[in-house]
Design a protein around this motif. Structure first.
Motif, PDB file in Angstrom:
ATOM      1  N   ILE A 114       0.837  -1.206   0.000  1.00  0.00           N
ATOM      2  CA  ILE A 114       0.000   0.000   0.000  1.00  0.00           C
ATOM      3  C   ILE A 114       0.872   1.255   0.000  1.00  0.00           C
ATOM      4  O   ILE A 114       0.601   2.211  -0.725  1.00  0.00           O
ATOM      5  N   MET A 115       1.951   1.259   0.787  1.00  0.00           N
ATOM      6  CA  MET A 115       2.854   2.421   0.841  1.00  0.00           C
ATOM      7  C   MET A 115       3.587   2.624  -0.488  1.00  0.00           C
ATOM      8  O   MET A 115       3.868   3.758  -0.871  1.00  0.00           O
ATOM      9  N   ASP A 116       3.893   1.528  -1.189  1.00  0.00           N
ATOM     10  CA  ASP A 116       4.524   1.658  -2.509  1.00  0.00           C
ATOM     11  C   ASP A 116       3.612   2.352  -3.505  1.00  0.00           C
ATOM     12  O   ASP A 116       4.078   3.050  -4.402  1.00  0.00           O
ATOM     13  N   VAL A 117       2.303   2.168  -3.367  1.00  0.00           N
ATOM     14  CA  VAL A 117       1.355   2.843  -4.260  1.00  0.00           C
ATOM     15  C   VAL A 117       1.187   4.307  -3.834  1.00  0.00           C
ATOM     16  O   VAL A 117       1.172   5.208  -4.675  1.00  0.00           O
ATOM     17  N   LEU A 118       1.068   4.550  -2.536  1.00  0.00           N
ATOM     18  CA  LEU A 118       0.836   5.917  -2.047  1.00  0.00           C
ATOM     19  C   LEU A 118       2.062   6.811  -2.182  1.00  0.00           C
ATOM     20  O   LEU A 118       1.946   7.992  -2.499  1.00  0.00           O
ATOM     21  N   PHE A 119       3.225   6.252  -1.912  1.00  0.00           N
ATOM     22  CA  PHE A 119       4.469   7.030  -1.930  1.00  0.00           C
ATOM     23  C   PHE A 119       5.519   6.303  -2.784  1.00  0.00           C
ATOM     24  O   PHE A 119       6.480   5.741  -2.258  1.00  0.00           O
ATOM     25  N   PRO A 120       5.317   6.320  -4.114  1.00  0.00           N
ATOM     26  CA  PRO A 120       6.244   5.588  -4.987  1.00  0.00           C
ATOM     27  C   PRO A 120       7.601   6.278  -5.071  1.00  0.00           C
ATOM     28  O   PRO A 120       7.738   7.474  -4.797  1.00  0.00           O
ATOM     29  N   LYS A 121       8.594   5.494  -5.463  1.00  0.00           N
ATOM     30  CA  LYS A 121       9.951   6.044  -5.611  1.00  0.00           C
ATOM     31  C   LYS A 121      10.054   6.943  -6.843  1.00  0.00           C
ATOM     32  O   LYS A 121      10.805   7.889  -6.865  1.00  0.00           O
ATOM     33  N   ASP A 122       9.284   6.627  -7.884  1.00  0.00           N
ATOM     34  CA  ASP A 122       9.273   7.433  -9.108  1.00  0.00           C
ATOM     35  C   ASP A 122       8.256   8.556  -8.965  1.00  0.00           C
ATOM     36  O   ASP A 122       7.275   8.427  -8.242  1.00  0.00           O
ATOM     37  N   LEU A 123       8.478   9.619  -9.688  1.00  0.00           N
ATOM     38  CA  LEU A 123       7.517  10.714  -9.690  1.00  0.00           C
ATOM     39  C   LEU A 123       6.344  10.335 -10.588  1.00  0.00           C
ATOM     40  O   LEU A 123       6.516  10.047 -11.775  1.00  0.00           O
ATOM     41  N   VAL A 124       5.159  10.312 -10.008  1.00  0.00           N
ATOM     42  CA  VAL A 124       3.955   9.993 -10.759  1.00  0.00           C
ATOM     43  C   VAL A 124       2.892  11.026 -10.421  1.00  0.00           C
ATOM     44  O   VAL A 124       3.014  11.775  -9.456  1.00  0.00           O
ATOM     45  N   SER A 125       1.832  11.036 -11.212  1.00  0.00           N
ATOM     46  CA  SER A 125       0.759  12.009 -10.984  1.00  0.00           C
ATOM     47  C   SER A 125      -0.009  11.673  -9.707  1.00  0.00           C
ATOM     48  O   SER A 125       0.045  10.556  -9.201  1.00  0.00           O
ATOM     49  N   ALA A 126      -0.743  12.653  -9.219  1.00  0.00           N
ATOM     50  CA  ALA A 126      -1.509  12.471  -7.983  1.00  0.00           C
ATOM     51  C   ALA A 126      -2.591  11.406  -8.146  1.00  0.00           C
ATOM     52  O   ALA A 126      -2.905  10.689  -7.195  1.00  0.00           O
ATOM     53  N   ALA A 127      -3.162  11.278  -9.332  1.00  0.00           N
ATOM     54  CA  ALA A 127      -4.208  10.277  -9.570  1.00  0.00           C
ATOM     55  C   ALA A 127      -3.658   8.857  -9.461  1.00  0.00           C
ATOM     56  O   ALA A 127      -4.365   7.941  -9.061  1.00  0.00           O
ATOM     57  N   GLU A 128      -2.393   8.685  -9.816  1.00  0.00           N
ATOM     58  CA  GLU A 128      -1.775   7.367  -9.746  1.00  0.00           C
ATOM     59  C   GLU A 128      -1.337   7.010  -8.330  1.00  0.00           C
ATOM     60  O   GLU A 128      -0.976   5.868  -8.067  1.00  0.00           O
ATOM     61  N   ARG A 129      -1.368   7.956  -7.426  1.00  0.00           N
ATOM     62  CA  ARG A 129      -0.933   7.719  -6.054  1.00  0.00           C
ATOM     63  C   ARG A 129      -2.093   7.339  -5.137  1.00  0.00           C
ATOM     64  O   ARG A 129      -1.962   7.346  -3.932  1.00  0.00           O
ATOM     65  N   LYS A 130      -3.225   6.992  -5.704  1.00  0.00           N
ATOM     66  CA  LYS A 130      -4.357   6.512  -4.914  1.00  0.00           C
ATOM     67  C   LYS A 130      -4.311   4.995  -4.859  1.00  0.00           C
ATOM     68  O   LYS A 130      -4.030   4.327  -5.853  1.00  0.00           O
ATOM     69  N   TYR A 131      -4.604   4.463  -3.687  1.00  0.00           N
ATOM     70  CA  TYR A 131      -4.721   3.015  -3.540  1.00  0.00           C
ATOM     71  C   TYR A 131      -6.212   2.691  -3.531  1.00  0.00           C
ATOM     72  O   TYR A 131      -6.946   3.132  -2.657  1.00  0.00           O
ATOM     73  N   TYR A 132      -6.659   1.920  -4.523  1.00  0.00           N
ATOM     74  CA  TYR A 132      -8.082   1.635  -4.687  1.00  0.00           C
ATOM     75  C   TYR A 132      -8.468   0.305  -4.031  1.00  0.00           C
ATOM     76  O   TYR A 132      -7.727  -0.671  -4.107  1.00  0.00           O
ATOM     77  N   LEU A 133      -9.641   0.312  -3.430  1.00  0.00           N
ATOM     78  CA  LEU A 133     -10.251  -0.883  -2.878  1.00  0.00           C
ATOM     79  C   LEU A 133     -11.597  -1.065  -3.568  1.00  0.00           C
ATOM     80  O   LEU A 133     -12.146  -0.106  -4.112  1.00  0.00           O
ATOM     81  N   LYS A 134     -12.137  -2.261  -3.531  1.00  0.00           N
ATOM     82  CA  LYS A 134     -13.433  -2.523  -4.154  1.00  0.00           C
ATOM     83  C   LYS A 134     -14.461  -2.842  -3.081  1.00  0.00           C
ATOM     84  O   LYS A 134     -14.120  -3.277  -1.980  1.00  0.00           O
ATOM     85  N   GLN A 135     -15.707  -2.604  -3.438  1.00  0.00           N
ATOM     86  CA  GLN A 135     -16.794  -2.917  -2.520  1.00  0.00           C
ATOM     87  C   GLN A 135     -16.742  -4.400  -2.159  1.00  0.00           C
ATOM     88  O   GLN A 135     -16.458  -5.243  -2.999  1.00  0.00           O
ATOM     89  N   TYR A 136     -16.989  -4.713  -0.894  1.00  0.00           N
ATOM     90  CA  TYR A 136     -16.976  -6.048  -0.307  1.00  0.00           C
ATOM     91  C   TYR A 136     -15.574  -6.581  -0.028  1.00  0.00           C
ATOM     92  O   TYR A 136     -15.432  -7.716   0.409  1.00  0.00           O
ATOM     93  N   ASP A 137     -14.526  -5.783  -0.274  1.00  0.00           N
ATOM     94  CA  ASP A 137     -13.194  -6.132   0.210  1.00  0.00           C
ATOM     95  C   ASP A 137     -13.158  -5.835   1.707  1.00  0.00           C
ATOM     96  O   ASP A 137     -14.081  -5.233   2.254  1.00  0.00           O
ATOM     97  N   TYR A 138     -12.089  -6.237   2.360  1.00  0.00           N
ATOM     98  CA  TYR A 138     -11.920  -5.932   3.780  1.00  0.00           C
ATOM     99  C   TYR A 138     -10.682  -5.066   3.972  1.00  0.00           C
ATOM    100  O   TYR A 138      -9.678  -5.242   3.288  1.00  0.00           O
TER     101      TYR A 138
END
Length: 182
Positions: A114-138
């Protein structure tokens, strides 16, 4: 001679009752307040993630900032159990052998991923720095303090016990993702 010893003993007991006991209770209350603030922060963060269906770097940073207000150091563990559906076939090579049923499996993603998605080592756009979950996941957040609180130190002193498990604040909280708001 015994009169002098009883006076010294009485002075020590009085000192403990007048000074050490109130300090001990004060630090115990401080630990309780820290627990309450940490619990509120954990529930607010986890419920926000469960209702939105994603985590942003700002959400996580605000959560950590609220935990810092307690003056304690915490180990934060995040867990996302992703619900996956696998179709059941009698012969996996033959698509017509589908049994009209699915197996449900959970794939767990932990803090590192999760931290690799939120705070990646490469510079990426803000939209790509969201960690998505789906309904009915835990989604589960677990925190525990890693420092020795003042209340623990005084308790160890009064009990004359060596350091052991210094975890005074332990909060697991989470549940099913309720919504996908993206």
């Amino acid at each position: 001679m015994s009169n002098v010893l009883s006076l010294i003993t009485a002075a020590i007991v009085a000192c403990m009752l007048l000074f050490i006991y109130p300090v001990s209770k004060s630090y115990e209350q401080q630990d309780q307040v820290s627990y309450s603030v940490a619990y509120k922060s954990v529930t607010k963060f986890a419920d926000s993630v469960r209702s939105k269906g994603y985590i942003t770097p700002e959400m996580y940073t605000d959560f950590m900032r609220e935990l810092d207000l307690t003056g304690n150091l915490y180990k934060v563990e995040l867990q996302h159990d992703q619900k996956l559906y696998y179709p059941i076939y009698t012969d996996p090579a033959d698509p017509s052998s589908f049994q009209m049923d699915f197996e449900v499996h959970y794939q767990s993603n932990y803090s590192d991923h999760i931290m690799d998605v939120l705070f990646p080592k490469d510079l990426v756009s803000a939209a790509e720095r969201k960690y998505y979950l789906k309904q009915y996941d835990y989604f589960l957040v677990t925190i525990h303090n890693t420092n020795v609180t003042k209340g623990t130190l005084v308790r160890q002193f009064l009990n004359m016990s060596p350091g052991g498990d210094e975890t005074r604040i332990y909060i697991p909280y989470g549940g099913m993702v309720l919504n996908e708001d993206y």
